[in-house]
Design an enzyme around this catalytic site. Sequence first.
Site, PDB file in Angstrom:
ATOM      1  N   ASP A 187       0.847  -1.190   0.000  1.00 29.81           N
ATOM      2  CA  ASP A 187       0.000   0.000   0.000  1.00 29.81           C
ATOM      3  C   ASP A 187       0.882   1.239   0.000  1.00 29.81           C
ATOM      4  O   ASP A 187       2.055   1.168  -0.401  1.00 29.81           O
ATOM      5  CB  ASP A 187      -0.943  -0.028   1.208  1.00 29.81           C
ATOM      6  CG  ASP A 187      -2.326   0.517   0.878  1.00 29.81           C
ATOM      7  OD1 ASP A 187      -2.409   1.737   0.599  1.00 29.81           O
ATOM      8  OD2 ASP A 187      -3.300  -0.243   0.896  1.00 29.81           O
ATOM      9  N   HIS A 206      -4.238   5.691   3.321  1.00 29.43           N
ATOM     10  CA  HIS A 206      -4.790   4.489   2.707  1.00 29.43           C
ATOM     11  C   HIS A 206      -4.207   3.231   3.346  1.00 29.43           C
ATOM     12  O   HIS A 206      -4.950   2.316   3.746  1.00 29.43           O
ATOM     13  CB  HIS A 206      -4.497   4.535   1.207  1.00 29.43           C
ATOM     14  CG  HIS A 206      -5.296   3.591   0.379  1.00 29.43           C
ATOM     15  ND1 HIS A 206      -4.908   2.291   0.144  1.00 29.43           N
ATOM     16  CD2 HIS A 206      -6.457   3.753  -0.316  1.00 29.43           C
ATOM     17  CE1 HIS A 206      -5.787   1.702  -0.648  1.00 29.43           C
ATOM     18  NE2 HIS A 206      -6.745   2.566  -0.944  1.00 29.43           N
ATOM     19  N   SER A 209     -10.821  -1.050  -2.147  1.00 27.79           N
ATOM     20  CA  SER A 209      -9.610  -1.071  -1.321  1.00 27.79           C
ATOM     21  C   SER A 209      -9.940  -1.400   0.123  1.00 27.79           C
ATOM     22  O   SER A 209      -9.095  -1.935   0.852  1.00 27.79           O
ATOM     23  CB  SER A 209      -8.911   0.291  -1.362  1.00 27.79           C
ATOM     24  OG  SER A 209      -8.256   0.489  -2.581  1.00 27.79           O
TER      25      SER A 209
END
Length: 795
Positions: free
Chosen positions: A175, A241, A567
């Site tokens: 990520d 994220h 995601s």
Amino acid sequence: MDNPIHSRCTLPCLGLHAAAAVLLLLLLLLSPAAVTPVASHNDHGEHKNYLVIVRSKYEYDKNVHKNVSSWHASLLSSVCDTAKEALEADPSAMTRLIYSYRSVVNGFAARMTPEELDKMSKMEWFDRALPEQTFQLLTTHTPEMLGLMGGRRGGGGGLWNTSNMGEGVIIGILDDGIYAGHPSFDGAGMQPPPPKWKGRCDFNKTVCNNKLIGARSYFESAKWKWKGLRDPVLPINEGQHGTHTSSTAAGAFVPNASVFGNGLGTATGMAPRAHIAFYQVCYQDKGCDRDDILAAVDDAIEDGVDILSLSLGHEDAIDFSDDPVSLGGYTAVLNGVFICAAAGNTGPAPATLVNESPWLLTVGASTTDRRFLASVKLGDNVELDGESLSDPNTTMDGLLPLVHDMSDGQCLNENVLKAENVTGKIILCEAGGDASTAKARMLKSIGVAGMIVVTPEVFGPVVIPRPHAIPTVQVPNEAGQKIKAYLTKTRGATATFVFKGAALNTPKSPMVAPFSSRGPNRRSRGILKPDLIGPGVNILAGVPSIEDVDQLRDAPVPRFDIKSGTSMAAPHLSGIAALIKHAHPTWSPAVIKSALMTTAEPTDNLRKPILDVDGEPATLLALGAGHVNPKKAMDPGLVYNMTAKGYVPYLCGLNYTDDKVSTIIYPEPPVSCAKLSKLEQDDLNYPSITAILDQPPFTATANRSVTNVGAASSTYTVEVNVPESVTVEVNPTKLTFKALEEVLNYSVTIKSANGRALTGPVEGEIKWVSGKYVVRSPILVTTGALPSAAATRKP
């Protein structure tokens, strides 16, 4: 044994002047000011990054080269003649070998000029070179919703009540960064990682612990494309994220987590006792470089991860032989590593799916059964429902003037809004242009009291609330149109907000997320994708801080936020896979995938078919096998098993060349498809069935093998449910097992009922039923043509 570190080779590009180049490099390192410029050679052209694939029959001679990096450096040096003035300006220009891959592909990443690439293409060992590609990054309640804590789906006690929280399982996450100091990564109560762990953590020892056991960054390829991207002092940045996905998969228990009071509860990941190994391959606003992704997967496999979670992908339909997720995923499966990947966020249009190879678990997104309710109460007493992450204790000062942006309706131009005198008023804003959070900051600066955000029509009833700098209610498009109509017909229009907080077990949940990418599979039409869906809307999980919201100077920094996307769905499945791995450590990646798919739910919490955002039942191209049911997946009864080598005849059946097949299956020996029996797509031992009836006599037969992992002595009876436009015959109709791990075969023959071509896709299912076990496989019958948006609706 090969060096376990990806080499930054120091002298790979010496060409015909090796001795002079070595001497020059030494002079540059010792006394740069003393170097005299010399004539350049043949690399004046623009340097670009390439992934160079070596023909599979070529391997390095261990008597000549100490490791694979040395061999790759020698291959590169055979065509690369470094310009001396480039060395004078930048001594690191000598380093053209970016990554030397050991397992995921037979090849290396390097910087070359077009002339050098042309010269290399004439080498006998050269297969092909792929130019650089950039991929993109595509909770307090979901453990309860999914039955991990008891109740809800699956009934009875939760999986965690059986002392299975993923202990000893290592989840590798690729990520954009991780905030290592987040409470979700607290190592208290965690056991040390298992002895097989060979990875490293590049943070200092006080940051890494028994929860976050690994942390590494990969930027060698990306740094050449992005000016200012440097080798970080610490291995990774504090990514929003990556922190969110990591805490979703395996975050520790954190009490009193919320977003401004919304969703208050104890936050935890799906596998709260699993270990996290983090690999940064993405950078904010810059994406994720293919060659960095391959390097990270290469290392993660050798490090000893059990699960790989990738919330990234490329929107183009890339051949499996060119796609780093497919290449790395195959090698992962070859090494017994389960790999989970996001389906993409470009739905609801058809044929938008990413990560399509059958050895991956491809995950679409669903809504949850929690809503953060708020409403807009108009001056005529009509109340319209929406959602909000504003503090539920917020109160408005009665009815306030209601206005809308008189320019483009999107609330983008501060000067126009000032001229319209919006201070102290509630303003209606259409979606579009800047993010609504950025609009709220601007509106706050000019004194707007509140904002109504109208969700795009394509989202249907689904609202994805975000924290905003001013009181905000986000409403579905239908409600937005009613507010606009009220504004049009009412002089002196007014409104106020009513904040109601979180509501649980909302009906018609889950629903397919509007943004979740849809099939069909563009690379392999005979394999249904996505495989299944999982929670991906309004997921509360850890972040370094909440973006675009001003905080009081002494207020604690919010450490949780709500985000949406496939995601967010992928790490849910990665964590659940870790629970299955803990319970069944000998199960192969294919068995874990099968268990998840054949037990997935096709119905919502009203026991009706799961809906799409248009209110119609979702198609298999949106839903896959259904919505994940972790408890049932733990004990699936029958499974569809496969080894990594089982995909080889399938790849040959897709008419890949021998070199491309060999690239995909590396480091397995190269193959010759002419010497193998090609496998049709519908015969791959997959948990779902896709039949392509594109030519007379409009019939197809799919063969399957099932392995008994339920009751040793058991008989399963088949149930078929298909529309009248097709006929389905299963042979045999009963499967009788006498022992665990026994394997039995069956075939499914699918025909057009009238012997003519179908007018559109047809959907059905078969179930193998034995007592408590229901082993379900969806059936998609298609003409083979790419569908239009209208054709993705069920008849």
